[in-house]
Design an enzyme around this catalytic site. Structure first.
Site, PDB file in Angstrom:
ATOM      1  N   ASN A   1      -7.925   6.814   2.785  1.00  0.00           N
ATOM      2  CA  ASN A   1      -7.364   7.952   3.711  1.00  0.00           C
ATOM      3  C   ASN A   1      -6.368   8.761   2.900  1.00  0.00           C
ATOM      4  O   ASN A   1      -6.284   9.936   3.212  1.00  0.00           O
ATOM      5  CB  ASN A   1      -6.740   7.465   5.089  1.00  0.00           C
ATOM      6  CG  ASN A   1      -5.676   6.229   4.675  1.00  0.00           C
ATOM      7  OD1 ASN A   1      -5.771   5.628   4.014  1.00  0.00           O
ATOM      8  ND2 ASN A   1      -4.512   6.586   5.633  1.00  0.00           N
TER       9      ASN A   1
ATOM     10  N   GLU B   1      -0.835  -4.018   3.663  1.00  0.00           N
ATOM     11  CA  GLU B   1      -0.457  -2.950   4.531  1.00  0.00           C
ATOM     12  C   GLU B   1      -1.794  -2.605   5.294  1.00  0.00           C
ATOM     13  O   GLU B   1      -2.744  -2.064   4.994  1.00  0.00           O
ATOM     14  CB  GLU B   1       0.077  -1.736   3.524  1.00  0.00           C
ATOM     15  CG  GLU B   1       1.190  -2.199   3.175  1.00  0.00           C
ATOM     16  CD  GLU B   1       1.879  -1.133   1.797  1.00  0.00           C
ATOM     17  OE1 GLU B   1       1.177  -0.008   1.792  1.00  0.00           O
ATOM     18  OE2 GLU B   1       2.893  -1.634   1.035  1.00  0.00           O
TER      19      GLU B   1
ATOM     20  N   CYS C   1      -2.035   6.156   7.970  1.00  0.00           N
ATOM     21  CA  CYS C   1      -1.602   4.971   8.955  1.00  0.00           C
ATOM     22  C   CYS C   1      -0.345   4.948   9.845  1.00  0.00           C
ATOM     23  O   CYS C   1      -0.249   4.376  10.805  1.00  0.00           O
ATOM     24  CB  CYS C   1      -1.474   3.838   7.811  1.00  0.00           C
ATOM     25  SG  CYS C   1      -0.205   4.077   6.454  1.00  0.00           S
TER      26      CYS C   1
ATOM     27  N   GLU D   1       6.967  -3.494   0.310  1.00  0.00           N
ATOM     28  CA  GLU D   1       7.047  -2.849  -1.134  1.00  0.00           C
ATOM     29  C   GLU D   1       7.929  -1.774  -1.155  1.00  0.00           C
ATOM     30  O   GLU D   1       8.494  -1.222  -0.029  1.00  0.00           O
ATOM     31  CB  GLU D   1       5.624  -2.472  -1.403  1.00  0.00           C
ATOM     32  CG  GLU D   1       4.710  -3.846  -1.522  1.00  0.00           C
ATOM     33  CD  GLU D   1       3.356  -3.572  -2.344  1.00  0.00           C
ATOM     34  OE1 GLU D   1       3.314  -2.706  -3.479  1.00  0.00           O
ATOM     35  OE2 GLU D   1       2.438  -4.141  -2.141  1.00  0.00           O
TER      36      GLU D   1
HETATM   37  P1  NAD Z   1     -10.940  -1.021   5.246  1.00  0.00           P
HETATM   38  O1  NAD Z   1     -10.159  -2.269   5.663  1.00  0.00           O
HETATM   39  O2  NAD Z   1     -12.115  -0.728   5.690  1.00  0.00           O
HETATM   40  O3  NAD Z   1     -10.994  -0.991   3.624  1.00  0.00           O
HETATM   41  C1  NAD Z   1     -10.042  -1.109   2.810  1.00  0.00           C
HETATM   42  C2  NAD Z   1     -10.478  -1.528   1.541  1.00  0.00           C
HETATM   43  O4  NAD Z   1     -10.855  -2.892   1.681  1.00  0.00           O
HETATM   44  C3  NAD Z   1     -11.794  -0.739   0.729  1.00  0.00           C
HETATM   45  O5  NAD Z   1     -11.690  -0.583  -0.465  1.00  0.00           O
HETATM   46  C4  NAD Z   1     -12.848  -1.824   1.321  1.00  0.00           C
HETATM   47  O6  NAD Z   1     -14.182  -1.517   0.485  1.00  0.00           O
HETATM   48  C5  NAD Z   1     -12.261  -3.139   1.055  1.00  0.00           C
HETATM   49  N1  NAD Z   1     -13.054  -4.046   1.826  1.00  0.00           N
HETATM   50  C6  NAD Z   1     -13.500  -4.303   2.888  1.00  0.00           C
HETATM   51  N2  NAD Z   1     -13.932  -5.546   3.120  1.00  0.00           N
HETATM   52  C7  NAD Z   1     -13.467  -6.183   2.213  1.00  0.00           C
HETATM   53  C8  NAD Z   1     -13.365  -7.499   1.977  1.00  0.00           C
HETATM   54  N3  NAD Z   1     -14.197  -8.458   2.798  1.00  0.00           N
HETATM   55  N4  NAD Z   1     -13.067  -8.034   0.810  1.00  0.00           N
HETATM   56  C9  NAD Z   1     -12.374  -7.551   0.106  1.00  0.00           C
HETATM   57  N5  NAD Z   1     -12.215  -5.944   0.121  1.00  0.00           N
HETATM   58  C10 NAD Z   1     -12.938  -5.531   1.166  1.00  0.00           C
HETATM   59  O7  NAD Z   1     -10.030   0.249   5.469  1.00  0.00           O
HETATM   60  P2  NAD Z   1     -10.068   1.834   5.505  1.00  0.00           P
HETATM   61  O8  NAD Z   1     -11.229   2.215   6.507  1.00  0.00           O
HETATM   62  O9  NAD Z   1     -10.571   2.071   4.007  1.00  0.00           O
HETATM   63  O10 NAD Z   1      -8.898   2.409   5.790  1.00  0.00           O
HETATM   64  C11 NAD Z   1      -8.276   2.614   6.941  1.00  0.00           C
HETATM   65  C12 NAD Z   1      -7.534   1.767   7.395  1.00  0.00           C
HETATM   66  O11 NAD Z   1      -6.362   1.547   6.375  1.00  0.00           O
HETATM   67  C13 NAD Z   1      -6.698   1.928   8.831  1.00  0.00           C
HETATM   68  O12 NAD Z   1      -6.751   0.701   9.608  1.00  0.00           O
HETATM   69  C14 NAD Z   1      -5.254   2.341   8.289  1.00  0.00           C
HETATM   70  O13 NAD Z   1      -4.219   2.186   9.218  1.00  0.00           O
HETATM   71  C15 NAD Z   1      -5.066   1.445   7.250  1.00  0.00           C
HETATM   72  N6  NAD Z   1      -3.945   1.816   6.495  1.00  0.00           N
HETATM   73  C16 NAD Z   1      -2.750   1.260   6.345  1.00  0.00           C
HETATM   74  C17 NAD Z   1      -1.736   1.585   5.482  1.00  0.00           C
HETATM   75  C18 NAD Z   1      -0.374   1.080   5.572  1.00  0.00           C
HETATM   76  O14 NAD Z   1       0.319   1.322   4.809  1.00  0.00           O
HETATM   77  N7  NAD Z   1      -0.091   0.177   6.342  1.00  0.00           N
HETATM   78  C19 NAD Z   1      -2.003   2.754   4.640  1.00  0.00           C
HETATM   79  C20 NAD Z   1      -3.114   3.353   4.828  1.00  0.00           C
HETATM   80  C21 NAD Z   1      -4.062   2.957   5.580  1.00  0.00           C
END
Ligand code: NAD
Length: 484
Positions: free
Chosen positions: A153, A252, A286, A465
């Protein structure tokens, strides 16, 4: 066709497997990406492990910090290349990428280079029964190879937010960018080589999550710690993977952030702030606001003014200076967001504005566009009021008392951020203290000083962090006790 590769031990590495990268705004195929398999992930972790004990570990903190400053300067020199990578990967309006994403990416290296130079170690003198005494002092050491798992994102900003502290603390890293946004991480390899970061310190493996590069990385026995940003259920899967080997995680994760608007607020500021917090980056932030509670006397005015402001926002291509909003990241994510648009109607929402797909010019019809959307009239138990949607939408509900709104804002499994709009000082402090979230903004949103703690409460995160707080995750603190 452009090829986006892995970066392992200072070299770009191709593989036999490719996946396609399309832009989110016109659906054009722009590159093919070399997917890392188990062998490439293993090579990247081994290179990182090797580099941990090489020239990187011999550098004085001040010299390592100089190198990270050079990384930031080189990012700034290649600014336009990073902007191009981010807008074609993610589709955000160019002005957002120029003013937030890429500058913050560079700053993430400088801030943590400064932090590590300025952290004092602990020192205690102690008495011993023989009267000679002892000295205790602490040393911070890198934890080892850090796996950095990134979302799509705000790809560059969120990746460097982890790389800056991890590298500043002397760790080596293997980054797994999101499969949706592979470009900035790959480009960063060129920066690292240009400024002389030793080979193996920074590595990138491209690919997917489950049963693919992400999982191969998080389950690799030589990974010492995992830092992750993404969805809560992915974080939970990663935590399970980390349990084998008892490795630390920094997570996060998702949010369903509330805004609380009191009738005494500066309404102009509350509207402008909510436009940003709900619709920036097409709602894919997020920290963004998806639930808004407005004190009853101000409810009608707030809804009308937000609606009017939203209806002036024109979706458009990233380079269109008139564009107020980009697309969603992918057709798959659009299907998810549109399913919530439909669910809202089924659950009885009043659609104040939006709720569908905007009419776009022919050249952009292949993009993942949705209308910015506002609902009212739903109970707090409705799916669109409880679940993270991660789109340009919000539900607005009235409230009557401070106690009531605190209870309702807290009644959600997530606890990432909250924005409070009020001109009453004591109320601001009272409500901020009572809200269950890692970050509370009063009369603002997304104001970030990188020295402050960042992270989520409840299901939004584990760990903090930012500034010195990052050191708790990226270093092992060792006590040395010397008998005198
Ligand atoms: P996602 O969880 O689908 O993917 C994130 C990453 O994890 C990707 O690189 C993906 O390939 C990897 N991944 C997925 N399954 C995995 C597994 N089993 N093992 C290892 N790696 C794996 O998230 P997204 O759709 O890319 O991002 C959106 C989400 O991120 C939203 O829920 C948002 O709220 C959250 N987010 C949180 C913050 C924060 O600071 N809290 C910041 C940005 C985004």
């Amino acid at each position: 066709m452009k090829e986006i590769l892995n970066f392992i031990n200072g070299e770009y590495v191709s593989t036999g497997n490719w996946f396609d990268k399309f832009t989110p705004y016109d659906g054009r195929l722009i590159a093919r990406v070399a997917e890392a398999g188990r062998a490439e992930v293993d090579a990247a972790v081994r290179a990182a492990r090797e580099a941990l004990h090489g020239p990187w570990s011999k550098l004085a903190v001040a010299d390592r910090s100089e190198l990270l400053y050079a990384v930031a300067d080189e990012i700034n020199r290649r600014f336009d290349d990073f902007v191009e990578a981010e807008i074609t990967d993610m589709g955000q309006p160019e002005h957002f990428v120029r003013h937030v994403d890429v500058p913050r990416g560079a700053a993430n290296f400088k801030v943590f280079a400064d932090v590590v130079k300025n952290v004092p170690n602990e020192f205690f003198e102690m008495a011993t029964p023989d009267g000679r005494g002892a000295l205790n002092y602490s040393l911070r050491r890198p934890v080892g190879v850090v796996a950095v798992i990134c979302p799509w994102n705000l790809p560059f900003l969120l990746m460097t937010w982890k790389l800056g502290p991890a590298m500043a603390c002397g760790n080596t890293v293997v980054v797994k960018p999101s499969e949706e946004t592979p470009q900035a991480a790959a480009l960063l390899g060129e920066v690292m080589n240009k400024v002389g970061i030793p080979k193996g310190v920074f590595n990138v493996v491209q690919g997917f999550g489950p049963d693919a590069a992400g999982e191969f990385l998080t389950t690799h026995p030589q990974v010492a710690a995992i830092t992750f940003t993404g969805e809560t259920r992915t974080g939970a899967a990663i935590m399970k993977a980390a349990a084998d080997g008892a490795r630390p995680v920094s997570l996060e994760m998702g949010g369903k952030n509330a805004a609380i608007v009191f009738a005494d607020c500066d309404m102009d500021e509350a509207i402008a702030g909510t436009i940003r917090s709900t619709f920036a980056n097409c709602g894919q932030v997020c920290l963004g606001t998806e639930r808004i509670y407005v004190e009853r006397p101000a409810f009608e005015e707030f809804v009308t003014r937000l609606k009017n402001a939203v209806e002036k926002m024109k979706p458009g291509a990233p380079t269109d200076p008139e564009s107020g909003m980009g697309p969603l990241i992918s057709q798959e994510h659009r299907n998810k967001v549109l399913s919530y648009y439909q669910k809202a109607v089924e659950e009885g929402a009043t659609v104040v504005t939006g709720g569908g797909i905007p009419e776009m010019p022919d050249a952009l019809k292949g993009g993942s566009w949705v209308q910015p959307t506002i609902w009212t009239g739903l109970p707090d138990t409705a799916a669109v009021v409880r679940d993270e949607i991660f789109g340009p939408c919000c539900h607005i509900a009235p409230f009557d008392t401070e106690e009531e709104v605190i209870r309702r804002a807290n009644d959600n499994p997530y606890g990432l951020a909250c924005a409070i709009w009020t001109s009453k000082l004591q109320r601001a402090h009272r409500v901020a203290a009572a809200i269950e979230a890692g970050i509370v903004w009063v009369n603002s949103w997304f104001l970030r000083d990188l020295r402050t703690p960042f992270g989520g409460a409840k299901q939004s995160g584990i760990g903090r962090e930012g500034g010195v707080h990052s050191l708790e995750f990226y270093t092992e603190l060792k006590n040395v006790c010397i008998k005198l």
